[in-house]
Scaffold this active site. Structure first.
Site, mmCIF file in Angstrom:
data_model
loop_
_atom_site.group_PDB
_atom_site.id
_atom_site.type_symbol
_atom_site.label_atom_id
_atom_site.label_comp_id
_atom_site.label_asym_id
_atom_site.label_seq_id
_atom_site.Cartn_x
_atom_site.Cartn_y
_atom_site.Cartn_z
ATOM 1 N N GLU A 1 2.636 -7.879 8.031
ATOM 2 C CA GLU A 1 2.791 -6.250 8.027
ATOM 3 C C GLU A 1 4.040 -6.266 6.699
ATOM 4 O O GLU A 1 4.567 -5.213 6.535
ATOM 5 C CB GLU A 1 3.515 -5.981 9.121
ATOM 6 C CG GLU A 1 2.344 -5.925 10.342
ATOM 7 C CD GLU A 1 1.210 -5.171 10.064
ATOM 8 O OE1 GLU A 1 1.274 -3.941 9.350
ATOM 9 O OE2 GLU A 1 0.096 -5.715 10.319
ATOM 10 N N ASP B 1 -9.569 2.638 -24.593
ATOM 11 C CA ASP B 1 -10.031 2.216 -22.928
ATOM 12 C C ASP B 1 -9.791 3.574 -22.128
ATOM 13 O O ASP B 1 -9.036 4.576 -22.553
ATOM 14 C CB ASP B 1 -8.825 1.544 -22.404
ATOM 15 C CG ASP B 1 -9.223 -0.086 -22.839
ATOM 16 O OD1 ASP B 1 -10.292 -0.356 -23.234
ATOM 17 O OD2 ASP B 1 -8.195 -1.049 -22.597
ATOM 18 N N PRO C 1 0.851 -1.256 -0.115
ATOM 19 C CA PRO C 1 0.138 -0.043 0.086
ATOM 20 C C PRO C 1 0.629 1.084 -0.060
ATOM 21 O O PRO C 1 0.394 2.337 -0.374
ATOM 22 C CB PRO C 1 -0.941 -0.211 1.183
ATOM 23 C CG PRO C 1 -0.611 -1.251 1.741
ATOM 24 C CD PRO C 1 0.554 -2.103 1.340
ATOM 25 N N ARG D 1 -3.292 -7.936 -20.934
ATOM 26 C CA ARG D 1 -4.242 -7.522 -22.035
ATOM 27 C C ARG D 1 -3.548 -6.241 -23.172
ATOM 28 O O ARG D 1 -4.036 -6.058 -24.007
ATOM 29 C CB ARG D 1 -5.399 -6.975 -21.359
ATOM 30 C CG ARG D 1 -5.458 -5.600 -20.779
ATOM 31 C CD ARG D 1 -7.031 -5.452 -19.988
ATOM 32 N NE ARG D 1 -7.930 -5.233 -21.024
ATOM 33 C CZ ARG D 1 -8.092 -4.021 -21.654
ATOM 34 N NH1 ARG D 1 -7.239 -3.137 -21.384
ATOM 35 N NH2 ARG D 1 -9.190 -3.837 -22.476
HETATM 36 N N1 SAM Z 1 0.962 -2.525 7.116
HETATM 37 C C1 SAM Z 1 0.986 -2.404 5.986
HETATM 38 C C2 SAM Z 1 0.780 -1.113 5.738
HETATM 39 O O1 SAM Z 1 -0.077 -0.470 6.141
HETATM 40 O O2 SAM Z 1 1.379 -0.429 4.655
HETATM 41 C C3 SAM Z 1 -0.101 -3.322 5.127
HETATM 42 C C4 SAM Z 1 0.336 -4.867 5.050
HETATM 43 S S1 SAM Z 1 -0.990 -5.637 4.099
HETATM 44 C C5 SAM Z 1 -1.802 -6.221 5.672
HETATM 45 C C6 SAM Z 1 0.085 -6.942 3.742
HETATM 46 C C7 SAM Z 1 0.311 -7.149 2.394
HETATM 47 O O3 SAM Z 1 -0.850 -7.172 1.379
HETATM 48 C C8 SAM Z 1 1.164 -5.922 1.797
HETATM 49 O O4 SAM Z 1 2.612 -6.373 2.258
HETATM 50 C C9 SAM Z 1 1.147 -5.949 0.446
HETATM 51 O O5 SAM Z 1 1.679 -7.243 -0.113
HETATM 52 C C10 SAM Z 1 -0.461 -6.272 0.488
HETATM 53 N N2 SAM Z 1 -1.209 -5.195 -0.087
HETATM 54 C C11 SAM Z 1 -2.196 -5.009 0.973
HETATM 55 N N3 SAM Z 1 -2.912 -3.848 0.379
HETATM 56 C C12 SAM Z 1 -2.316 -3.323 -0.825
HETATM 57 C C13 SAM Z 1 -2.551 -2.509 -1.730
HETATM 58 N N4 SAM Z 1 -3.374 -1.327 -1.458
HETATM 59 N N5 SAM Z 1 -1.478 -2.381 -3.070
HETATM 60 C C14 SAM Z 1 -0.641 -3.456 -3.224
HETATM 61 N N6 SAM Z 1 -0.397 -4.500 -2.011
HETATM 62 C C15 SAM Z 1 -1.237 -4.484 -1.090
#
Ligand code: SAM
Length: 270
Positions: free
Chosen positions: A116, A173, A89, A158
């Protein structure tokens, strides 16, 4: 294109056997290899996580299994270096532009995490010698990176030559650069011409290609102005024709002296 995905939930990637991506794999356009991260652990419980240094809630993915898994994937390459895509994220937003950019790579390695996230040293280690991209699919937090990988792979696949039946399909698109100038696509209709008393816009059955193109363009501008005004603000007025400018003016958008669009009544003079 070759894609490697390292995960603790290989079964989560099953949808990559279906539909467009599945067909691209069957046709040999995509070589997808899914690896179980736990195969690179050496303890009885196949442990991939541990408590965070510095304290705090949640667990962090250990560097050793990731290092072994990525070394094994890299060693299986035919000399090329991959782009490593780390879903998180806190990464750079995944956009159509980034999908385009990644679709030009010959090899992508995805590292969907859980808990995490992955011990930072893994990103530093591979980032020191390879192109490592931390990428977010949106401003929300999922439980793991597998769904983001499915999203990214479908958007990238795609765009690959020969994957869509009609090579021009993604030209119109939403977000496409060029003719669409990054706008949203307008509404679409198919047969029958009347459904539950609702008729297809007359222009679409007129057979008049010029009027149809203009109608579609106006609808794209209207939809973008209503749903994504930020895209209008970022739009380059030079990429639009005078009809586009007139439609936007009707909707209250005009280019300012700074060359950017703003709402005609809401523009703040500096
Ligand atoms: N504590 C982290 C933070 O707040 O940035 C979030 C960890 S999340 C519970 C676990 C994993 O889900 C991340 O390491 C990533 O691989 C994936 N993930 C969750 N949300 C995501 C998003 N919006 N975009 C990309 N990957 C995501």
């Amino acid at each position: 294109m070759r894609l490697d995905i390292v995960t603790i939930f290989p079964e989560y990637l099953e949808p990559l056997n279906v539909s467009l991506v599945g067909k691209a794999r069957a046709a040999g356009r995509l070589d997808v290899r899914v690896h179980d991260l736990r195969a690179f652990t050496h303890d009885r419980h196949h442990t991939v996580d541990d408590t965070p240094y510095g304290g705090g809630p949640g667990m962090v993915m250990k560097p050793e299994p990731w290092g072994e898994a990525l070394d094994a994937v890299l060693a299986s390459g035919a000399g090329d270096d991959p782009v490593i895509v780390v879903p998180t994220p806190s990464g750079r937003p995944f956009t159509q532009e980034l999908a385009q950019e990644l679709s030009a790579a010959r090899w992508l390695v995805f590292t969907p995490a859980r808990y995490e996230g992955i011990d930072r040293r893994v990103i530093e280690e591979y980032g020191a010698r390879l192109d490592v991209r931390e990428v977010s699919i949106g401003d929300y937090v999922l439980a793991g990176g597998e769904a983001p990988v499915l999203v990214m792979v479908e958007a990238i696949a795609r765009l690959l030559p020969g994957v869509l039946g009609n090579a021009d399909s993604h030209r119109d698109d939403s977000f496409a650069p060029g003719a669409m100038a990054g706008l949203l696509e307008g509404p679409v209709h198919t047969k029958p011409p009347e459904w539950r008393g609702r008729t297809v816009p007359e222009v679409l059955i007129s057979g008049h290609h010029g009027r149809i193109a203009r109608w579609r363009r106006d609808e794209a501008l209207r939809r973008t102005a209503a749903n994504r005004p930020d895209l209008i603000e970022r739009c380059d007025p030079a990429a639009l024709d005078r009809h586009d400018l007139a439609t936007l003016a009707e909707l209250g958008w005009e280019p300012g002296e700074d060359g950017r669009f703003g709402r005609a009544s809401g523009r703040v003079e500096e």
